[in-house]
Design an enzyme around this catalytic site. Structure first.
Site, PDB file in Angstrom:
ATOM      1  N   LYS A   1       0.726  -0.857  -0.130  1.00  0.00           N
ATOM      2  CA  LYS A   1       0.434  -0.135   0.008  1.00  0.00           C
ATOM      3  C   LYS A   1       1.071   1.392  -0.280  1.00  0.00           C
ATOM      4  CE  LYS A   1      -3.821  -1.862   0.252  1.00  0.00           C
ATOM      5  NZ  LYS A   1      -5.235  -1.905  -0.763  1.00  0.00           N
TER       6      LYS A   1
ATOM      7  N   SER B   1       2.133  -9.959  -1.143  1.00  0.00           N
ATOM      8  CA  SER B   1       1.903  -8.165  -0.708  1.00  0.00           C
ATOM      9  C   SER B   1       1.620  -8.027   0.225  1.00  0.00           C
ATOM     10  CB  SER B   1      -0.111  -8.075  -1.540  1.00  0.00           C
ATOM     11  OG  SER B   1      -0.588  -9.099  -0.370  1.00  0.00           O
TER      12      SER B   1
ATOM     13  N   GLU C   1      -9.881   5.505   3.214  1.00  0.00           N
ATOM     14  CA  GLU C   1     -10.887   4.650   3.700  1.00  0.00           C
ATOM     15  C   GLU C   1      -9.984   3.209   4.310  1.00  0.00           C
ATOM     16  OE1 GLU C   1     -10.047   5.120  -0.023  1.00  0.00           O
ATOM     17  OE2 GLU C   1      -9.189   3.272   0.151  1.00  0.00           O
TER      18      GLU C   1
END
Ligand SMILES: Cc1ncc(COP(=O)(O)O)c(C=O)c1O
Length: 405
Positions: A97, A386, A119
């Site tokens: 991210k 990830s 969010e």
């Protein structure tokens, strides 16, 4: 609302469309802000100074390039294809991210926005955004469903320590969908001063394209690294798919390599009944949710369905529009792994390789575990890992004890 009739005309030539999917379905108040974002992003993308600053931060702050690691013991324990792991879990803040958060953070600063909202589901995007806001000296507000706040408590504490305000969302299913709705409501009234730092390849144009671009570094590195190591491309690249940002980042550079299978793994949850999973392609139909046209889990009246996954980051009723197009054209395949398989994959990777994957990433590992034994030994599978599993220790302790692991 913007004209739904005009915008729903399927056309590949319209900007922000992936086949018939994507587009921009938002209240009028956001149209100017999205136009501005599209314009500013195009200028920044072509600006060597912007790209140099982003590259510097990705390298010196976030830790790129991430390693491509050969999981030897996992491979040997399964027999069959060689399994490599793209170690996005080793990035600063613990997941992919940060790639997108850094990109959009720099863009927000360039646009003169002093306040950032976002969010978060699993909390990783919230942590990445709070981190970037601390780094750039910006005000930060994170919306998070109350169910997700409870199951990802560690990340809530991290965001607060980083100086962000975390606003719990008690509407709907109290998960990612509801957090996105609240963030959009905030943005409608604060759009002049605020950048909405959306965390997946979702939402209205230009977000799906922009977020994908910021994660493209994953497949650029992956391709170079696997060719250096093995002198050839993998048989398949596997990634979990929530909104779809790590998967599209991992797939993108391989799209033209038709012999490389691209496999997205959705959350099978605890059953095939609507409400018990987040398998958009098996259980969903095309529709509009939160600014974009894509596959959506919905009931017969078009009401958005509840979803379930043990992993907060995959627990979402829709999927990024570029994945919808890749699905329909058959260029990428989408499968699902359920909660139990993901939990097993966490334990197996921990014990064979000493790596604790995030529950989201464990869905991709589970698919590799399923298919590797039936593939020839010279084939290569690359799994995009990830994120790391530290945030999931509470869930893992509870779930794995129940299973007697
Ligand atoms: C570690 C990790 N992987 C995957 C995801 C799913 O998001 P996306 O599909 O956008 O990569 C999340 C979402 O929070 C996450 O934290």
């Amino acid at each position: 609302m913007a004209s739904a009739i005009l915008q729903s005309i399927p056309s590949e030539s319209r900007p922000g469309r992936f086949g018939i999917y994507g587009g921009r379905y938002v209240p009028e108040t956001l149209v100017a802000a999205l136009d501005e974002l599209e314009r500013e992003y195009a200028v920044a993308k072509a600006d060597p100074a912007f790209q140099a600053e982003l590259a510097d931060l990705l390298h010196n702050y976030a830790g790129r390039p991430t390693p491509l690691y050969f999981a030897k013991r996992l491979t040997e324990s399964l027999g069959g294809a060689k399994i490599y792991l793209k170690r996005e879990d080793l990035l600063h803040t613990g997941a992919h991210k940060i790639n997108n958060a850094l990109g959009q953070g720099l863009l927000a600063r360039r646009m003169g926005k002093r306040r950032v909202i976002a969010e978060t589901g699993a909390g990783q995007h919230g942590v990445a955004t709070a981190t970037v806001c601390a780094l750039l000296g910006m005000e930060c507000v994170i919306y998070m469903g109350e169910v997700d706040m409870a199951r990802q408590e560690l990340n809530v504490l991290r965001m607060r320590l980083l100086g962000a305000e975390v606003r719990g969302v008690s509407a709907g299913s109290k998960t990612l969908k509801d957090a996105i709705s609240e963030a959009m409501c905030d943005w409608v009234t604060t759009v002049r001063t605020t950048h909405y730092l959306l965390g997946s390849a979702l939402g209205a144009h230009p977000y799906p394209t922009m977020v994908r671009d910021f994660h493209r570094c994953i497949s650029i590195e992956m391709k170079q690294q696997i060719v250096e190591r093995e002198g050839r491309l993998p048989a398949a690249v596997i990634a979990c798919v929530g909104g779809g940002s790590n998967a599209i980042g991992a797939f993108y550079e391989f799209l033209a390599d038709r012999h490389v299978r691209l496999i997205g793994v959705e959350a099978g949850g605890r059953g095939t009944v609507l409400g018990e999973h987040a398998v958009r392609f098996a259980g969903g139909l095309p529709g509009v949710l939160q600014g974009t046209y894509s596959y959506v889990l919905q009931d017969e009246n078009g009401q958005i369905a509840q979803t379930h996954s043990v992993s907060a980051g995959l627990d979402y009723a829709s999927i990024g529009p570029e994945h919808a197009a890749l699905h329909d054209t058959g260029r990428a395949e989408y499968v699902s792994q359920d909660d139990a398989a993901a939990l097993d994959a966490v334990a197996r990777l921990a014990r064979t390789e000493g790596i604790l994957p995030a529950l989201e990433s464990a869905h991709a590992v589970a698919e590799a575990i399923r298919i590797a034994p039936n593939m020839p030994a010279h084939d290569i599978l690359v799994v995009n890992l990830s994120g790391r599993g530290d945030k999931d220790m509470g869930i893992l302790a509870r779930e794995l004890r129940l299973q007697g692991v």
